[in-house]
Design a protein around this motif. Sequence first.
Motif, short mmCIF file in Angstrom:
data_model
loop_
_atom_site.label_atom_id
_atom_site.label_comp_id
_atom_site.label_asym_id
_atom_site.label_seq_id
_atom_site.Cartn_x
_atom_site.Cartn_y
_atom_site.Cartn_z
N SER A 23 -5.05 -9.40 2.62
CA SER A 23 -4.76 -8.30 2.17
C SER A 23 -5.38 -7.75 3.33
O SER A 23 -6.83 -7.93 2.91
CB SER A 23 -4.55 -7.38 1.16
OG SER A 23 -3.77 -8.26 0.55
N LEU A 58 -5.62 -4.34 5.25
CA LEU A 58 -5.52 -2.74 5.75
C LEU A 58 -5.81 -2.09 7.21
O LEU A 58 -5.45 -0.84 7.95
CB LEU A 58 -6.66 -1.78 4.77
CG LEU A 58 -5.56 -1.83 3.30
CD1 LEU A 58 -6.64 -1.15 2.53
CD2 LEU A 58 -4.83 -0.55 3.01
N ASN A 86 -2.68 -10.51 -0.71
CA ASN A 86 -1.18 -9.42 -0.37
C ASN A 86 0.11 -10.17 -0.99
O ASN A 86 0.52 -11.50 -2.03
CB ASN A 86 -0.54 -9.58 1.25
CG ASN A 86 -0.07 -8.05 1.14
OD1 ASN A 86 1.49 -7.62 1.45
ND2 ASN A 86 -0.24 -7.33 1.10
N LEU A 101 -3.50 -0.11 -3.35
CA LEU A 101 -2.71 -1.65 -2.49
C LEU A 101 -2.64 -2.36 -3.71
O LEU A 101 -3.38 -2.59 -4.86
CB LEU A 101 -3.96 -1.89 -1.73
CG LEU A 101 -3.61 -3.55 -1.50
CD1 LEU A 101 -2.34 -2.90 -0.30
CD2 LEU A 101 -4.72 -3.87 -0.62
N TRP A 133 1.00 -1.43 -0.07
CA TRP A 133 -0.10 0.14 0.06
C TRP A 133 0.62 0.99 0.28
O TRP A 133 1.98 1.39 0.22
CB TRP A 133 -1.05 0.08 1.65
CG TRP A 133 -1.77 1.40 1.30
CD1 TRP A 133 -2.74 1.24 0.77
CD2 TRP A 133 -1.73 2.13 1.73
NE1 TRP A 133 -3.63 3.02 0.95
CE2 TRP A 133 -2.26 3.37 1.50
CE3 TRP A 133 0.16 2.73 2.19
CZ2 TRP A 133 -2.57 5.00 1.97
CZ3 TRP A 133 -0.33 4.58 3.13
CH2 TRP A 133 -1.61 5.08 2.20
#
Length: 503
Positions: A425, A427, A161, A151, A145
Amino acid sequence: MRSRTLFSLAALCAFAVAPMSLAQRGPTPDFDALGDIGARVERIRQYDDGPEGINAVIAYSHTAGFKARDQVGVGLLKGRSVLVKDNIETEEWPTTAGSLALAENFTRRDAPLIANLRRNGGVVLGKTNLSEWANIRSDFSTSGWSAVGGLTRNPHAIDRNACGSSSGSGAAVAAGMAWGAIGTETNGSITCPASVNGIVGFKPSVGLVSRTHVVPISSTQDTAGPMTRTVHDAALLLSAIAGEDPADPVTLDAVRTYDYTDGLIDHSLESVRIGVMRQQLGSRADVREVFERALADMEAAGAVLVDIEFEPDPQMYRDSFTVLKFELREEMSRYLASIPQFESGRTPRSLADLIAFNRSNAGSEMRWFGQDIFLEAEATTDREAYEKARANALRIAGPETLDKLLAEHDVAVLIAPTRGPAWTSDLVNGDNFGGSIGFGSPAAIAGYPHLTVPMGAVERLPVGISFIGPKWADHEVLKTGAAYERARTAVLPAPSFKRWSAD
């Protein structure tokens, strides 16, 4: 915020002739540079944009096709397309390191490694997204990111990810958006994204490649390196970017090979002694199973496997972190002092200025994680403690760990899984590296070569195998990795460009 410089449709059509196979292995003497550029741009247009695009490329060139035409037959690369991590300066675009604080950073200069790339026939196709500030801003970040690029997603499973900090470089190569890419590593930032995206990544010995005009973290550990689909291509790209640079004195003492592809195709594992780092396999049975198959492939090719039981001295990690923080504060300020004044007049000149910018722009910069490491680095000012920590970290990682293991067990390289499969992933909660897998930190801290090569997959998610050798043994490490690549029996997964599913 993503800025794009696009191919014109006419230029795209003019160069969209039959591309080389994206999965081709080994040398490509009749490389079709024009067809390659057209195919790569089409891959970017098809897979990088949109709400569930890979988001790996921040900007790409509208003149790349014409540059490829001019580079046909030139140098080592002969017009091959290369994407460049956006902490490395190129004359075409700003170099942001993913931060809005550097959105105006048009230096109009090529880093020496980029000048070498162009001189050797490489075409700079564009800039790739990254973990902001190469993942040195916070312990709680989400890899891939940045405030500039958003991202990056893993093309093998877009909810997973891409690791970092060279996230965009790894994802773009895996998705076929360039022949190769350049990443940078301080500790794991080439090898981790290469492993989880199912490509080859090579962190060379520190000193083979210039760091001038690369946004820094640490002069002790920083290096740029190639990210490609095959070991041969990584060796070719390394040959193109390596070289001496008077502005980076560590490069003047490097032991280089002119052509790192030399001997790769014929190198054999017969009687090669390989150290297997058993305590670095981690706790995952599925990763261990893939690794054991790689070991069987190497044994079948004649390698002699030597099991090694070893745990590194934890002082190495503690002291290395002190080094990173001290050097970040000093070297970031030195880099910022070298860049041209921004048109807005708001040019950051120190780490303290970056900290202030993040506070003033917290909504865009610090929604997902803060700047705890920046703050620690700003307070790390004791030079005597730094010098002691640096000497200790280098001694433990090099002579007392890697050199000792290689010599005592009489092995050419050390191997372990590079990382586990890509995590989801998140955040809000940040990264989940779990599994205690890998042995890359000693090589990163000591500045020794570290190659990762795809070795298979766990539930269709790629995992790589690491080859680590002594300082300046980059050519030997690449030859060993290439020989394993030829011996590999695992079927490698293709990117799905979809969310991961158990079905």
